[in-house]
Design a protein around this motif. Structure first.
Motif, PDB file in Angstrom:
ATOM      1  N   ASP A 248       0.832  -1.212   0.000  1.00 35.71           N
ATOM      2  CA  ASP A 248       0.000   0.000   0.000  1.00 35.71           C
ATOM      3  C   ASP A 248       0.862   1.255   0.000  1.00 35.71           C
ATOM      4  OD1 ASP A 248      -2.102  -1.733   0.175  1.00 35.71           O
ATOM      5  OD2 ASP A 248      -2.635  -1.239   2.249  1.00 35.71           O
ATOM      6  N   LYS A 249       0.249   2.337  -0.407  1.00 37.72           N
ATOM      7  CA  LYS A 249       0.946   3.625  -0.405  1.00 37.72           C
ATOM      8  C   LYS A 249       0.486   4.513   0.746  1.00 37.72           C
ATOM      9  CE  LYS A 249       1.799   3.676  -5.383  1.00 37.72           C
ATOM     10  NZ  LYS A 249       1.598   4.423  -6.662  1.00 37.72           N
ATOM     11  N   GLU A 250      -0.588   4.091   1.449  1.00 39.41           N
ATOM     12  CA  GLU A 250      -1.138   4.905   2.537  1.00 39.41           C
ATOM     13  C   GLU A 250      -1.382   4.056   3.778  1.00 39.41           C
ATOM     14  OE1 GLU A 250      -3.674   8.168  -0.118  1.00 39.41           O
ATOM     15  OE2 GLU A 250      -4.736   6.568   0.974  1.00 39.41           O
ATOM     16  N   LEU A 251      -1.278   4.720   4.926  1.00 44.49           N
ATOM     17  CA  LEU A 251      -1.632   4.117   6.212  1.00 44.49           C
ATOM     18  C   LEU A 251      -2.748   4.950   6.825  1.00 44.49           C
ATOM     19  CD1 LEU A 251      -0.946   1.983   8.447  1.00 44.49           C
ATOM     20  CD2 LEU A 251       0.493   3.750   9.486  1.00 44.49           C
ATOM     21  N   ILE A 252      -3.925   4.351   7.007  1.00 48.07           N
ATOM     22  CA  ILE A 252      -5.063   5.073   7.574  1.00 48.07           C
ATOM     23  C   ILE A 252      -4.970   5.048   9.099  1.00 48.07           C
ATOM     24  CG2 ILE A 252      -7.570   5.275   7.647  1.00 48.07           C
ATOM     25  CD1 ILE A 252      -6.357   5.612   4.860  1.00 48.07           C
ATOM     26  N   VAL A 253      -5.001   6.234   9.705  1.00 52.90           N
ATOM     27  CA  VAL A 253      -4.898   6.365  11.165  1.00 52.90           C
ATOM     28  C   VAL A 253      -6.140   7.077  11.673  1.00 52.90           C
ATOM     29  CG1 VAL A 253      -3.567   7.340  13.073  1.00 52.90           C
ATOM     30  CG2 VAL A 253      -2.384   6.449  11.049  1.00 52.90           C
ATOM     31  N   TRP A 254      -6.766   6.508  12.695  1.00 54.44           N
ATOM     32  CA  TRP A 254      -7.975   7.111  13.261  1.00 54.44           C
ATOM     33  C   TRP A 254      -7.682   8.460  13.895  1.00 54.44           C
ATOM     34  CZ3 TRP A 254     -11.648   3.205  16.140  1.00 54.44           C
ATOM     35  CH2 TRP A 254     -12.112   2.260  15.228  1.00 54.44           C
ATOM     36  N   GLY A 255      -8.632   9.408  13.714  1.00 48.19           N
ATOM     37  CA  GLY A 255      -8.550  10.710  14.353  1.00 48.19           C
ATOM     38  C   GLY A 255      -7.691  11.692  13.583  1.00 48.19           C
ATOM     39  N   SER A 256      -7.344  12.788  14.265  1.00 42.17           N
ATOM     40  CA  SER A 256      -6.621  13.891  13.627  1.00 42.17           C
ATOM     41  C   SER A 256      -5.104  13.743  13.705  1.00 42.17           C
ATOM     42  CB  SER A 256      -7.024  15.205  14.295  1.00 42.17           C
ATOM     43  OG  SER A 256      -6.566  15.235  15.645  1.00 42.17           O
ATOM     44  N   GLY A 257      -4.631  12.866  14.602  1.00 43.09           N
ATOM     45  CA  GLY A 257      -3.195  12.725  14.802  1.00 43.09           C
ATOM     46  C   GLY A 257      -2.615  13.684  15.811  1.00 43.09           C
ATOM     47  N   SER A 258      -3.431  14.605  16.328  1.00 44.25           N
ATOM     48  CA  SER A 258      -2.914  15.635  17.237  1.00 44.25           C
ATOM     49  C   SER A 258      -2.925  15.272  18.723  1.00 44.25           C
ATOM     50  CB  SER A 258      -3.697  16.935  17.039  1.00 44.25           C
ATOM     51  OG  SER A 258      -5.069  16.743  17.347  1.00 44.25           O
ATOM     52  N   PRO A 259      -3.808  14.358  19.177  1.00 45.12           N
ATOM     53  CA  PRO A 259      -3.776  14.026  20.609  1.00 45.12           C
ATOM     54  C   PRO A 259      -2.405  13.499  21.032  1.00 45.12           C
ATOM     55  CG  PRO A 259      -5.764  13.161  19.619  1.00 45.12           C
ATOM     56  CD  PRO A 259      -4.907  13.657  18.492  1.00 45.12           C
ATOM     57  N   ARG A 260      -2.047  13.796  22.260  1.00 38.76           N
ATOM     58  CA  ARG A 260      -0.761  13.352  22.795  1.00 38.76           C
ATOM     59  C   ARG A 260      -1.001  12.200  23.771  1.00 38.76           C
ATOM     60  NH1 ARG A 260       3.217  16.852  21.419  1.00 38.76           N
ATOM     61  NH2 ARG A 260       4.631  15.785  22.868  1.00 38.76           N
ATOM     62  N   ARG A 261      -0.174  11.164  23.645  1.00 40.88           N
ATOM     63  CA  ARG A 261      -0.301   9.999  24.510  1.00 40.88           C
ATOM     64  C   ARG A 261       1.079   9.550  25.004  1.00 40.88           C
ATOM     65  NH1 ARG A 261      -4.681  11.448  24.290  1.00 40.88           N
ATOM     66  NH2 ARG A 261      -6.619  10.339  23.793  1.00 40.88           N
ATOM     67  N   GLU A 262       1.066   8.952  26.156  1.00 38.73           N
ATOM     68  CA  GLU A 262       2.264   8.374  26.768  1.00 38.73           C
ATOM     69  C   GLU A 262       2.148   6.857  26.655  1.00 38.73           C
ATOM     70  OE1 GLU A 262       4.281   8.412  31.266  1.00 38.73           O
ATOM     71  OE2 GLU A 262       2.227   9.082  30.924  1.00 38.73           O
ATOM     72  N   PHE A 263       3.248   6.197  26.337  1.00 41.93           N
ATOM     73  CA  PHE A 263       3.223   4.748  26.153  1.00 41.93           C
ATOM     74  C   PHE A 263       4.307   4.089  26.993  1.00 41.93           C
ATOM     75  CE2 PHE A 263       1.348   6.634  22.426  1.00 41.93           C
ATOM     76  CZ  PHE A 263       0.207   5.860  22.227  1.00 41.93           C
ATOM     77  N   LEU A 264       3.949   2.937  27.580  1.00 39.84           N
ATOM     78  CA  LEU A 264       4.873   2.209  28.446  1.00 39.84           C
ATOM     79  C   LEU A 264       4.901   0.748  28.027  1.00 39.84           C
ATOM     80  CD1 LEU A 264       6.622   2.561  31.100  1.00 39.84           C
ATOM     81  CD2 LEU A 264       4.650   1.561  32.301  1.00 39.84           C
ATOM     82  N   TYR A 265       6.110   0.229  27.828  1.00 38.47           N
ATOM     83  CA  TYR A 265       6.265  -1.189  27.507  1.00 38.47           C
ATOM     84  C   TYR A 265       5.820  -2.007  28.714  1.00 38.47           C
ATOM     85  CZ  TYR A 265       8.338  -5.413  25.538  1.00 38.47           C
ATOM     86  OH  TYR A 265       8.537  -6.670  25.027  1.00 38.47           O
ATOM     87  N   VAL A 266       5.059  -3.064  28.471  1.00 34.88           N
ATOM     88  CA  VAL A 266       4.373  -3.769  29.559  1.00 34.88           C
ATOM     89  C   VAL A 266       5.333  -4.373  30.577  1.00 34.88           C
ATOM     90  CG1 VAL A 266       4.202  -5.986  28.339  1.00 34.88           C
ATOM     91  CG2 VAL A 266       2.463  -5.337  30.048  1.00 34.88           C
ATOM     92  N   ASP A 267       6.529  -4.769  30.163  1.00 33.00           N
ATOM     93  CA  ASP A 267       7.475  -5.335  31.134  1.00 33.00           C
ATOM     94  C   ASP A 267       7.927  -4.295  32.156  1.00 33.00           C
ATOM     95  OD1 ASP A 267       7.192  -7.679  29.783  1.00 33.00           O
ATOM     96  OD2 ASP A 267       9.267  -7.816  29.083  1.00 33.00           O
ATOM     97  N   ASP A 268       7.951  -3.020  31.765  1.00 32.77           N
ATOM     98  CA  ASP A 268       8.233  -1.957  32.737  1.00 32.77           C
ATOM     99  C   ASP A 268       7.100  -1.851  33.746  1.00 32.77           C
ATOM    100  OD1 ASP A 268      10.775  -1.064  32.076  1.00 32.77           O
ATOM    101  OD2 ASP A 268      10.073   0.436  30.645  1.00 32.77           O
ATOM    102  N   MET A 269       5.869  -2.014  33.268  1.00 32.21           N
ATOM    103  CA  MET A 269       4.718  -1.984  34.163  1.00 32.21           C
ATOM    104  C   MET A 269       4.800  -3.112  35.193  1.00 32.21           C
ATOM    105  SD  MET A 269       1.841  -0.755  35.104  1.00 32.21           S
ATOM    106  CE  MET A 269       0.618  -1.361  36.246  1.00 32.21           C
ATOM    107  N   ALA A 270       5.111  -4.304  34.726  1.00 28.77           N
ATOM    108  CA  ALA A 270       5.240  -5.447  35.637  1.00 28.77           C
ATOM    109  C   ALA A 270       6.347  -5.202  36.658  1.00 28.77           C
ATOM    110  CB  ALA A 270       5.524  -6.718  34.838  1.00 28.77           C
ATOM    111  N   ASP A 271       7.441  -4.647  36.195  1.00 27.31           N
ATOM    112  CA  ASP A 271       8.557  -4.348  37.090  1.00 27.31           C
ATOM    113  C   ASP A 271       8.128  -3.376  38.186  1.00 27.31           C
ATOM    114  OD1 ASP A 271      11.594  -4.550  37.497  1.00 27.31           O
ATOM    115  OD2 ASP A 271      11.290  -2.382  37.404  1.00 27.31           O
ATOM    116  N   ALA A 272       7.323  -2.373  37.827  1.00 26.91           N
ATOM    117  CA  ALA A 272       6.858  -1.398  38.814  1.00 26.91           C
ATOM    118  C   ALA A 272       5.972  -2.052  39.868  1.00 26.91           C
ATOM    119  CB  ALA A 272       6.110  -0.263  38.116  1.00 26.91           C
ATOM    120  N   CYS A 273       5.083  -2.942  39.436  1.00 24.85           N
ATOM    121  CA  CYS A 273       4.183  -3.616  40.382  1.00 24.85           C
ATOM    122  C   CYS A 273       4.966  -4.445  41.390  1.00 24.85           C
ATOM    123  CB  CYS A 273       3.211  -4.512  39.622  1.00 24.85           C
ATOM    124  SG  CYS A 273       2.010  -3.634  38.597  1.00 24.85           S
ATOM    125  N   ILE A 274       5.941  -5.197  40.905  1.00 24.52           N
ATOM    126  CA  ILE A 274       6.726  -6.057  41.787  1.00 24.52           C
ATOM    127  C   ILE A 274       7.651  -5.213  42.661  1.00 24.52           C
ATOM    128  CG2 ILE A 274       8.461  -7.902  41.809  1.00 24.52           C
ATOM    129  CD1 ILE A 274       6.952  -8.773  39.109  1.00 24.52           C
TER     130      ILE A 274
END
Length: 312
Positions: free
Chosen positions: A199-225
């Motif tokens: 394909d030549k295009e990637l369809i992405v929901w929304g406007s693309g302007s919202p800001r989000r923070e992302f965390l790899y799940v193994d870091d989350m597990a590490d925090a819990c323990i």
């Protein structure tokens, strides 16, 4: 705080993304007495079965990672299911733990508990200071109820139930459904399939302007323990990396990792959700914990996990 590696630990929801990561992390740390049950073996929506199980097993620690989760579409479409199932599961496990004499429990919530338009970055103290984001309000209310149940058990019965509020998580065992998943796994799948089709295009929901923070799940597990091993026995703790990106930047990073060379096209008829959601992680930082996996590294790990998943 030193914890006996033979301590009996129950991980509820061990087949999900978060629960499976907690199991991996506990095993890597040398814990040898882990208790798990599949949904077929124990339906956590069944109060009597859940209480009987906890009285019989009497775990010393519980990680409550079982939940019904999904992205904007799923949260907004299955509103009654999300509020009922999450409240029921967490009530059964938390109250069952209390009845079984379990003193230590880690309840996994979500950053969507915070008001839609609250100040950024979001402090734990901002809970219940304003209206919620409407698209995921039922899920958020369920998680808020869980937090308050943990707090109330601590005050009334002297338990040590802590609540952790992760930012947007991703990693192995994620949900890659293009309609009901969260944004990052959906983008990984979309970009991979677009690449394979040429394909030549990637369809992405929304406007693309919202800001989000992302965390790899193994870091989350590490925090819990980490909280368990440090003996932190009450309160709410944000778990994140302390940095956010726009959805456009996220899509570009995914495209780079996947190797898709096309253009991004935003579907503005789809909802954006909350404009920004960045957690203040200073409370965890003050304890000496911080995330380790960068976004680029984490997406590469997640893409490798997706390739393995899609090949099976």
């Amino acid at each position: 705080m030193t914890i006996d590696k033979r301590s009996k630990i129950y991980v509820a929801g061990h087949r999900g993304m978060v629960g499976s990561s907690i199991v991996r992390r506990l095993q890597a740390a040398g814990y040898i007495n882990l208790v798990t049950r599949t949904r077929q073996e124990l339906d956590l929506l069944d109060q009597l079965a859940t209480h009987d199980f906890l009285r019989a097993e009497k775990p010393e620690y519980i990680f409550l990672a079982a939940a019904r989760v999904g992205g904007i579409h799923a949260n907004n479409t299955y509103r009654a299911d999300f509020i009922y199932e999450n409240i029921t599961v967490q009530n059964n496990v938390i109250h069952g733990a209390l009845a079984a004499g379990v003193k230590d429990l880690c309840f996994l919530g979500s950053s969507c508990i915070y008001p839609r338009d609250c100040l950024q970055p979001i402090k734990e103290d901002y809970l219940l200071t304003g209206p919620l984001e409407q698209t995921n309000e039922p899920y958020a209310i369920a998680k808020i109820a869980g937090i308050k149940l943990c707090e109330s058990c601590n005050r009334q019965y002297g338990t040590r139930f802590v609540s952790v509020m992760p930012t947007n998580l991703y990693g192995p065992n994620d949900n890659y459904d293009l309609v009901n998943s969260h944004v990052l796994p959906a983008l990984i799948r979309k970009a991979h399939e677009a690449k394979m089709r040429g394909d030549k295009e990637l369809i992405v929901w929304g406007s693309g302007s919202p800001r989000r923070e992302f965390l790899y799940v193994d870091d989350m597990a590490d925090a819990c323990i980490f909280l368990m091993e440090q003996g932190i026995n009450e309160g709410i703790y944000n778990i994140g990396c302390g940095e956010d990106v726009t959805i456009r930047q996220l899509a570009e990073t995914v495209m780079d990792v996947v190797g898709f060379q096309g253009q991004i096209v935003f579907d503005v008829d789809k909802p954006d959700g909350t404009p920004q959601k960045l957690l203040d992680v200073s409370r965890m930082a003050n304890f000496g914990w911080k995330a380790r996996v960068s976004l680029q590294e984490g997406i590469a790990k997640a893409y490798a996990a997706y390739l393995e998943f899609s090949s099976n």
